[in-house]
Design a protein around this motif. Structure first.
Motif, PDB file in Angstrom:
ATOM      1  N   SER A  99      36.808  24.239  54.371  1.00  0.00           N
ATOM      2  CA  SER A  99      35.898  23.277  53.743  1.00  0.00           C
ATOM      3  C   SER A  99      36.147  23.179  52.248  1.00  0.00           C
ATOM      4  CB  SER A  99      34.445  23.697  53.980  1.00  0.00           C
ATOM      5  OG  SER A  99      34.147  23.784  55.348  1.00  0.00           O
ATOM      6  N   HIS A 100      36.777  24.191  51.687  1.00  0.00           N
ATOM      7  CA  HIS A 100      37.043  24.252  50.245  1.00  0.00           C
ATOM      8  C   HIS A 100      38.326  25.031  50.038  1.00  0.00           C
ATOM      9  CE1 HIS A 100      36.692  25.308  46.003  1.00  0.00           C
ATOM     10  NE2 HIS A 100      35.587  24.582  45.888  1.00  0.00           N
ATOM     11  N   HIS A 101      39.308  24.430  49.381  1.00  0.00           N
ATOM     12  CA  HIS A 101      40.501  25.194  49.019  1.00  0.00           C
ATOM     13  C   HIS A 101      40.066  26.437  48.241  1.00  0.00           C
ATOM     14  CE1 HIS A 101      42.384  21.317  49.806  1.00  0.00           C
ATOM     15  NE2 HIS A 101      43.589  21.814  49.599  1.00  0.00           N
ATOM     16  N   LEU A 102      40.672  27.562  48.541  1.00  0.00           N
ATOM     17  CA  LEU A 102      40.393  28.771  47.771  1.00  0.00           C
ATOM     18  C   LEU A 102      41.490  28.926  46.724  1.00  0.00           C
ATOM     19  CD1 LEU A 102      39.179  31.293  50.500  1.00  0.00           C
ATOM     20  CD2 LEU A 102      37.808  29.967  48.871  1.00  0.00           C
ATOM     21  N   MET A 103      41.100  28.685  45.461  1.00  0.00           N
ATOM     22  CA  MET A 103      42.021  28.765  44.338  1.00  0.00           C
ATOM     23  C   MET A 103      41.934  30.156  43.705  1.00  0.00           C
ATOM     24  SD  MET A 103      42.672  25.575  44.836  1.00  0.00           S
ATOM     25  CE  MET A 103      43.921  25.338  43.570  1.00  0.00           C
ATOM     26  N   LYS A 104      42.751  30.399  42.705  1.00  0.00           N
ATOM     27  CA  LYS A 104      42.734  31.694  42.033  1.00  0.00           C
ATOM     28  C   LYS A 104      41.344  32.062  41.532  1.00  0.00           C
ATOM     29  CE  LYS A 104      47.518  31.801  40.324  1.00  0.00           C
ATOM     30  NZ  LYS A 104      48.370  31.787  39.104  1.00  0.00           N
ATOM     31  N   GLN A 105      40.666  31.075  40.899  1.00  0.00           N
ATOM     32  CA  GLN A 105      39.360  31.382  40.324  1.00  0.00           C
ATOM     33  C   GLN A 105      38.316  31.689  41.390  1.00  0.00           C
ATOM     34  OE1 GLN A 105      40.897  28.408  40.075  1.00  0.00           O
ATOM     35  NE2 GLN A 105      39.470  26.687  40.110  1.00  0.00           N
ATOM     36  N   ASN A 106      38.559  31.222  42.616  1.00  0.00           N
ATOM     37  CA  ASN A 106      37.631  31.502  43.712  1.00  0.00           C
ATOM     38  C   ASN A 106      37.876  32.866  44.329  1.00  0.00           C
ATOM     39  OD1 ASN A 106      38.433  28.171  44.679  1.00  0.00           O
ATOM     40  ND2 ASN A 106      36.674  28.751  43.430  1.00  0.00           N
ATOM     41  N   LEU A 107      38.998  33.500  43.963  1.00  0.00           N
ATOM     42  CA  LEU A 107      39.384  34.755  44.605  1.00  0.00           C
ATOM     43  C   LEU A 107      39.375  35.958  43.667  1.00  0.00           C
ATOM     44  CD1 LEU A 107      42.385  33.388  46.719  1.00  0.00           C
ATOM     45  CD2 LEU A 107      40.138  34.053  47.571  1.00  0.00           C
ATOM     46  N   ARG A 108      39.115  35.730  42.392  1.00  0.00           N
ATOM     47  CA  ARG A 108      39.180  36.840  41.432  1.00  0.00           C
ATOM     48  C   ARG A 108      38.134  37.904  41.716  1.00  0.00           C
ATOM     49  NH1 ARG A 108      42.887  36.375  37.770  1.00  0.00           N
ATOM     50  NH2 ARG A 108      43.705  34.339  37.154  1.00  0.00           N
ATOM     51  N   THR A 109      37.014  37.518  42.292  1.00  0.00           N
ATOM     52  CA  THR A 109      35.964  38.488  42.594  1.00  0.00           C
ATOM     53  C   THR A 109      35.952  38.879  44.070  1.00  0.00           C
ATOM     54  OG1 THR A 109      34.342  36.708  42.971  1.00  0.00           O
ATOM     55  CG2 THR A 109      34.492  37.628  40.736  1.00  0.00           C
ATOM     56  N   PHE A 110      36.960  38.422  44.817  1.00  0.00           N
ATOM     57  CA  PHE A 110      37.005  38.743  46.237  1.00  0.00           C
ATOM     58  C   PHE A 110      37.357  40.218  46.428  1.00  0.00           C
ATOM     59  CE2 PHE A 110      39.081  38.927  50.432  1.00  0.00           C
ATOM     60  CZ  PHE A 110      38.071  38.367  51.209  1.00  0.00           C
ATOM     61  N   ASP A 111      36.658  40.872  47.318  1.00  0.00           N
ATOM     62  CA  ASP A 111      36.837  42.313  47.551  1.00  0.00           C
ATOM     63  C   ASP A 111      37.913  42.537  48.612  1.00  0.00           C
ATOM     64  OD1 ASP A 111      36.533  45.039  47.563  1.00  0.00           O
ATOM     65  OD2 ASP A 111      34.699  45.023  48.785  1.00  0.00           O
ATOM     66  N   TRP A 112      39.173  42.479  48.172  1.00  0.00           N
ATOM     67  CA  TRP A 112      40.284  42.674  49.093  1.00  0.00           C
ATOM     68  C   TRP A 112      40.280  44.088  49.663  1.00  0.00           C
ATOM     69  CZ3 TRP A 112      43.169  38.500  50.386  1.00  0.00           C
ATOM     70  CH2 TRP A 112      43.194  37.411  49.507  1.00  0.00           C
ATOM     71  N   LYS A 113      40.627  44.201  50.944  1.00  0.00           N
ATOM     72  CA  LYS A 113      40.671  45.506  51.604  1.00  0.00           C
ATOM     73  C   LYS A 113      42.104  45.987  51.857  1.00  0.00           C
ATOM     74  CE  LYS A 113      36.198  45.566  51.981  1.00  0.00           C
ATOM     75  NZ  LYS A 113      35.393  46.436  51.081  1.00  0.00           N
ATOM     76  N   PHE A 114      43.034  45.037  52.043  1.00  0.00           N
ATOM     77  CA  PHE A 114      44.393  45.438  52.419  1.00  0.00           C
ATOM     78  C   PHE A 114      45.180  45.987  51.231  1.00  0.00           C
ATOM     79  CE2 PHE A 114      45.667  41.503  50.496  1.00  0.00           C
ATOM     80  CZ  PHE A 114      47.021  41.596  50.231  1.00  0.00           C
ATOM     81  N   ARG A 115      44.749  45.608  50.019  1.00  0.00           N
ATOM     82  CA  ARG A 115      45.478  46.007  48.816  1.00  0.00           C
ATOM     83  C   ARG A 115      44.538  45.907  47.623  1.00  0.00           C
ATOM     84  NH1 ARG A 115      50.886  42.867  48.475  1.00  0.00           N
ATOM     85  NH2 ARG A 115      51.367  44.366  50.121  1.00  0.00           N
ATOM     86  N   ILE A 116      44.711  46.762  46.650  1.00  0.00           N
ATOM     87  CA  ILE A 116      43.872  46.718  45.449  1.00  0.00           C
ATOM     88  C   ILE A 116      44.363  45.617  44.523  1.00  0.00           C
ATOM     89  CG2 ILE A 116      43.117  47.988  43.400  1.00  0.00           C
ATOM     90  CD1 ILE A 116      43.435  50.564  44.992  1.00  0.00           C
ATOM     91  N   PHE A 117      43.458  44.722  44.155  1.00  0.00           N
ATOM     92  CA  PHE A 117      43.802  43.662  43.209  1.00  0.00           C
ATOM     93  C   PHE A 117      43.573  44.189  41.796  1.00  0.00           C
ATOM     94  CE2 PHE A 117      42.389  39.825  40.751  1.00  0.00           C
ATOM     95  CZ  PHE A 117      43.645  39.238  40.663  1.00  0.00           C
TER      96      PHE A 117
END
Length: 309
Positions: A99-117
């Motif tokens: 419904s919404h492209h996920l851009m860099k700014q939308n992912l900076r606070t995403f809590d990734w589990k597979f790798r540490i950002f």
């Protein structure tokens, strides 16, 4: 809930999850949401039933060399293998358009589990275009894109399929769609695709006002939905405007010249705030992207048939 698309695979402990890079080039074997090509000799981790999220890499992006995530799907069966170059073509099942492209700014606070950002995207995704992620990442990314469009209607599986077909047709510059497809109304499905496509083209900002509050933005049709079925999927029939501007434009209180300048109507709106806003932005020129700017024929129609004189 969008997870019903993948309920059986999410409940299967053998399911693996990936972010895969898909090319935007029409000459590439990839066909978004239909086929995916990959080197089977070096990439043996993909299997039928695995779940994927589509990523457009920066080098293939239409958005200022910035990567983005734009859909999900299930991997089907291999439909073709090329022994000469070691590539396989795999079918795609159960496609889902974000419904919404996920851009860099939308992912900076995403809590990734597979790798540490660690704050930098370089080398975060694998260079071979296939990055294995966790089940939590997959679910979290689907939730993230949906949370960014809280007012959007939940679509049926038939409507989701139509949204995918809209995406594919628009990429082939085929813009016609009827009111119904196999007895399923198309408006909500088209709106899901069209709304995000137009906002994406305008970098999720108003074409007129320095406003990046997405809750205030509307992908506004230049020629109304009911007027012409042949252009319903054409993003160049859309302008990203704030709610007040969108309402005033739709009601004909202002229009645009071919060069993108605001032209105010001599008919005054009943809303004093709208009048103040329009006068403030008189002669303002909208953002005109060479590739995605409004079609001048559509602007002409608006001036001749909707603009109040």
């Amino acid at each position: 809930m969008i997870m019903y698309h993948y309920e059986s695979q999410l409940n299967n402990p053998k399911t693996n999850y990936f972010i895969i890079d898909s090319s935007s080039s029409p000459s590439h074997n990839d066909v978004d949401f239909k086929y995916y090509s990959y080197q089977n000799k070096s990439n043996k981790q993909l299997h039928s039933g695995d779940l994927i999220i589509y990523r457009r890499s920066g080098s293939a992006s239409e958005w200022g060399n910035e990567f983005y995530l734009y859909g999900a799907a299930e991997l089907g069966k291999v439909v073709r293998e090329d022994p000469e170059n070691g590539s396989s073509l795999i079918a795609i099942k159960n496609p889902y358009l974000f419904s919404h492209h996920l851009m860099k700014q939308n992912l900076r606070t995403f809590d990734w589990k597979f790798r540490i950002f660690k704050g930098k995207w370089s080398n975060f995704f694998n260079m071979n275009g296939i990055t294995q992620i966790s089940k939590e990442d997959f679910i979290g990314l689907l939730d993230r894109q949906k949370d960014m469009t809280p007012s959007e209607s939940n679509l049926s599986s038939e409507e989701e399929s139509i949204a995918i077909k809209c995406y594919q047709a628009e990429r082939m510059e085929a813009y016609f769609i009827n009111d119904e497809v196999k007895a399923t109304p198309t408006y909500d499905a088209v709106n899901k695709f069209f709304s995000d496509k137009v906002k994406f083209n305008y970098h999720y900002k108003s074409a007129l006002v320095a406003n990046n509050d997405e809750s205030e933005l509307i992908a506004t049709r230049i020629i109304p939905w009911n007027v012409n079925k042949n252009i319903r999927l054409d993003a160049r029939n859309g302008i990203c405007l704030s709610k007040m501007f969108s309402k005033a434009f739709t009601e004909g209180y202002f229009t645009f010249s071919d060069q993108g300048h605001i032209v105010l109507s001599t008919v005054v709106s009943d809303d004093s705030e709208t009048n103040k806003l329009l006068n403030k932005y008189k002669n303002r020129k909208i953002y005109m992207n060479k590739e995605y700017s409004p079609n001048k024929k559509y602007l002409q129609y608006h001036r001749e048939h909707i603009f109040r004189r």
